[in-house]
Design an enzyme around this catalytic site. Structure first.
Site, short mmCIF file in Angstrom:
data_model
loop_
_atom_site.label_atom_id
_atom_site.label_comp_id
_atom_site.label_asym_id
_atom_site.label_seq_id
_atom_site.Cartn_x
_atom_site.Cartn_y
_atom_site.Cartn_z
N ARG A 142 0.80 -1.22 0.00
CA ARG A 142 0.00 0.00 0.00
C ARG A 142 0.84 1.27 0.00
O ARG A 142 0.67 2.13 -0.86
CB ARG A 142 -0.93 0.02 1.21
CG ARG A 142 -1.90 1.20 1.21
CD ARG A 142 -2.72 1.26 2.47
NE ARG A 142 -3.47 0.04 2.73
CZ ARG A 142 -4.19 -0.16 3.82
NH1 ARG A 142 -4.26 0.78 4.74
NH2 ARG A 142 -4.85 -1.29 4.00
N HIS B 174 -8.22 -3.76 -7.82
CA HIS B 174 -7.98 -3.03 -6.56
C HIS B 174 -9.30 -2.87 -5.82
O HIS B 174 -9.99 -1.85 -5.98
CB HIS B 174 -7.37 -1.66 -6.90
CG HIS B 174 -6.69 -0.99 -5.75
ND1 HIS B 174 -5.49 -1.42 -5.23
CD2 HIS B 174 -7.03 0.10 -5.02
CE1 HIS B 174 -5.12 -0.62 -4.25
NE2 HIS B 174 -6.04 0.30 -4.09
N TYR C 11 -17.42 13.16 -15.24
CA TYR C 11 -17.25 14.29 -16.15
C TYR C 11 -15.89 14.28 -16.85
O TYR C 11 -15.78 14.75 -17.98
CB TYR C 11 -17.40 15.62 -15.39
CG TYR C 11 -18.75 15.80 -14.75
CD1 TYR C 11 -19.91 15.83 -15.51
CD2 TYR C 11 -18.87 15.95 -13.38
CE1 TYR C 11 -21.15 16.01 -14.92
CE2 TYR C 11 -20.10 16.11 -12.77
CZ TYR C 11 -21.24 16.14 -13.56
OH TYR C 11 -22.46 16.31 -12.96
#
Length: 762
Positions: free
Chosen positions: A39, A85, A129
């Site tokens: 991580r 993930h 968007y």
């Protein structure tokens, strides 16, 4: 629902009795290792954390190449969290946005279309968007994935595969940097210039024994996406990279492109006429949000912490342009800059902690030389893997080509076998000594491949592959050739990121700062007279000018005057409290006198039960007389009474029944101390008998059988003792000969002269 039977296993049999501490430590260790390796820490070989690697891998799978059309970010995020993930979509999108921000990454790996945030600190638009695709740099980082260069492992659900690392030659760890906090360790790698990374790597390949100092001749230090100036000394920078730990002071850049004079342009000064000028900031430190920096500077102006600055304006477009307007033309530009460096984020510190995962996935802090060595080893390993993979491909192709050539040489017989035999494959294999793959390939040949020209092309390809095979075998057997190949590839990469290219041009200047100018922030406070008023209930204010101390001041109902004195806005006020603590408050920080002021306890951490017993304007090198209600005391240097924090400074040690009762300034010409008790006994002793302490309970000034101390004062013995007479006359009486009261410190004393005030106050 079926009921359990006697033959069913008891679920409680599966419970294991284990010590809580060992069970907890085992699980915490697993969690810690997962956080460190999967991580938070980047891999040395490609400089990526798993989330970034999975993002780029998913985008590659979606064919989002630099030459292809953009696709919605939601599509990418969906693929990443669905296939690779299994975490929150917000965290994945945030990671993707950072890869696209040219003010966050020195060499962006994602090209964004739409609102991906800005340096002001505004967030990116929602992922439905925005659109994205990979950059050329990302493609270089992933180059060779299909050439057997890296291991692949199954994804979390076993349905797909993902690469362990990216094999590309782009030195992403140092080029783009990385930050992360794991369990028990952290990493902080700044970004650097690719050309300098490659130059240092080439030096190390040519001379593995090269000293760290030699590497630092070509490797200057960080090169941040937002530019700026690093002001540490070369020695400090070199030491940080040698140990892998350190930090850098990063400042914004003052640069006025419109200035006529070269010196003004480099200093960021724009001349406005009539002697006026303004400063222009063109670059800000890395990771500092422009909007917050402007708010910070504006707050300094509002709080009067930077009185030499009049205004700050944001005139930025695509380029940063922050304009600073000084209070007047006489302000020193260098003093203004130093003030901003000290008080705002125009100077920040970026830490260096080269804590990364090596090729064995082991975390560790590496110096620059060791880090580059490990990276070279990994690239050599990738080169060898690519070569072996290519040799396997060549061997497979040569096998087919040899079969094709045999077919062309015996074309008529091959056709006859195919036309006449029910099972032509075993016949062909037996007659022409072909392998199974060769025979299968011949049977699958198209008729158009039987032309004469095809045979010539096959022989040419066969010869070229044999030559390539020989070269690759030589490469595998020769470490020298491996290093030569790596150097050639690195030099080709350097051309694309050279100093003369827009992307490769160094942005951050490394220039050791001149010695810091010593200046006091108090010196920038405008000196104006002020009258300090403190009420009985602890409300404080400052009236402009020196007004009459016995004037009519308004107070809240039930409140009244306690202390008032004349001071200057540049003064510091010493506030003494009966628990023996002293507090410091700037006279310029006082609220105006139009209202009732503000509670002093909102400015200072004074105990609710404690009472303020004195307010004195601080004078450098002055001495104060401190005395408790039981007649103990000492002299204190005013410099030792200043407190740096709201919590004040403990000076006189007190205990139940003992309180600090009196604080008086000791004029330089005074040579004796006079003390009077509640029992109306007076003693006078030499000031030399009074110790000067920084902290303590003091010494006995006067001995009492009953009661305590009423008052104390210092005097010049030859001038005698003076006190105010009662009534409205305001006359002062002086007793010139005080020798009969002069005794050793700690005596009981005798009754004061006739006419001494009945309240026992001087």
């Amino acid at each position: 629902m079926a009921s359990p039977t006697d033959t069913d296993p008891d679920p409680f049999d599966a419970i294991v009795d284990a010590p809580f501490d060992s069970a907890l430590s085992e699980r915490y260790l697993v969690y810690a290792l997962s956080t460190i390796t999967a991580r938070s820490l980047p891999d040395l070989r490609d400089g990526l954390k798993p989330v970034h690697r999975r993002l780029l891998w998913a985008m590659r799978g979606l064919k989002l190449n630099p030459t292809d059309a953009f696709k919605k970010s939601a599509r990418v995020v969906g693929d990443v969290i669905g296939k690779y993930h299994p975490h929150g979509d917000a965290s994945v999108y945030d990671a993707m946005v950072r890869l696209a921000q040219d003010f966050s990454l020195r060499y962006p790996l994602v090209e964004g279309q739409g609102n991906f945030g800005n340096i002001d600190g505004d967030n990116a638009a929602a992922y439905r968007y925005t659109e994205a695709r990979l950059t050329r740099t990302a493609m270089q980082l992933m180059a060779g994935l299909d050439e057997g260069t890296v291991e692949f492992h199954p994804t979390y659900n076993g349905e797909e595969e993902e690469p362990e690392i990216f094999p590309g030659l782009f030195p992403n760890l140092l080029a783009n940097g990385s930050t992360g906090i794991a369990v028990g360790m952290a990493t902080s790698v700044p970004s650097h210039n690719v050309a300098e990374i490659i130059d240092a790597t080439l030096m190390l390949i040519d001379n593995p024994a090269a000293e760290h100092a030699q590497l630092m001749q070509v490797f200057q230090g960080p090169d941040f996406a937002t530019g700026g100036v690093i002001v540490d000394s070369p020695a400090a920078i070199s030491h940080a990279y040698e140990t892998g730990k350190g930090g850098f002071r990063v400042r914004g850049r003052f640069h006025a492109a419109e200035a006529k004079a070269e010196a003004d342009r480099e200093a960021g000064i724009e001349r406005l006429g009539n002697g006026m000028w303004q400063l222009v900031i063109s670059e800000i430190p890395y990771m500092v949000q422009k909007g917050k920096l402007i708010e910070q500077i504006a707050q300094l102006i509002a709080d009067k912490k930077l009185p030499i600055l009049e205004d700050v304006r944001d005139e930025s477009d695509e380029q940063i342009r922050l304009v600073l307007v000084p209070r007047n033309r006489n302000v020193d530009p260098d003093l203004l800059k130093e003030s901003l460096y000290k008080l705002s984020d125009l100077e920040t510190r970026f830490s260096l902690n080269l804590n990364v995962l090596d090729a064995h996935r082991t975390p560790g802090v590496l110096g620059l030389k060791d880090l580059l060595k490990e990276w070279v080893f990994s690239q050599i390993d990738i080169l060898l893997r690519r070569s072996r993979h290519r040799l396997d491909k060549i061997a497979a192709r040569l096998e087919l080509l040899e079969g094709y050539i045999i077919a062309f040489l015996n074309l008529d017989r091959i056709i006859e076998i195919i036309r006449t035999e029910d099972e032509p494959k075993p016949v062909m294999m037996a007659e022409f000594n072909l392998t199974d793959r060769q025979a299968e390939a011949i049977l699958n040949m198209r008729l158009r491949s039987l032309r004469k020209l095809e045979e010539m092309e096959l022989r040419q390809e066969h010869a070229e592959l044999l030559k390539e095979q020989a070269e690759l075998q030589e490469l595998l057997e020769s470490p020298a050739k491996q290093r030569t190949r790596l150097k050639r590839d690195l030099r080709n990469l350097r051309k694309e990121y050279g100093e003369d290219t827009e992307l490769g041009r160094r942005r951050t200047t490394i220039a050791e700062a001149a010695p810091t100018r010593e200046f006091s922030m108090d010196a920038m406070i405008e000196k104006e007279p002020v009258t300090v008023i403190l009420s009985q209930r602890g409300w404080v204010r400052g009236a402009r000018g020196h007004v009459a101390l016995d004037g009519e001041f308004k107070f809240k109902e039930g409140d009244g005057p306690a202390f008032s004195l004349h001071a200057q806005t540049t003064d510091k006020l010493l506030i003494a409290v009966d628990n023996g603590r002293f507090y410091t408050l700037g006279a310029d920080k006082l609220p105006g006198a139009r209202g009732f002021g503000e509670p002093i306890r909102t400015m200072l951490d004074i105990d609710a039960e404690a009472q303020i017993i004195a307010v004195v304007a601080y004078k450098p090198k002055a001495q104060l007389l401190l005395a408790s209600n039981v007649g103990r005391g000492f002299a204190a240097e005013a410099d030792e009474l200043l407190a740096e924090t709201r919590k004040g400074r403990g000076v006189m040690n007190t205990k139940p029944g003992v309180k600090l009762a009196l604080v008086r300034e000791i004029p330089a010409e005074h040579d004796h101390v006079a003390v009077v008790g509640d029992n109306r006994k007076l003693v006078i002793f030499s000031l030399e008998e009074l110790p000067i302490l920084a902290k303590g309970q003091g010494v006995t000034l006067q001995r009492y059988r009953d009661g305590g101390m009423a008052d104390a004062i210092t005097l010049k013995l030859e001038d005698g003792l003076s006190w105010k007479m009662g009534g409205e006359t305001g006359r002062t009486r002086t007793e010139p000969d005080m020798r009969m009261w002069k005794v050793a410190r700690g005596a009981a004393g005798r009754l004061p002269p006739t006419g001494f005030p009945r309240d026992n106050k001087f």
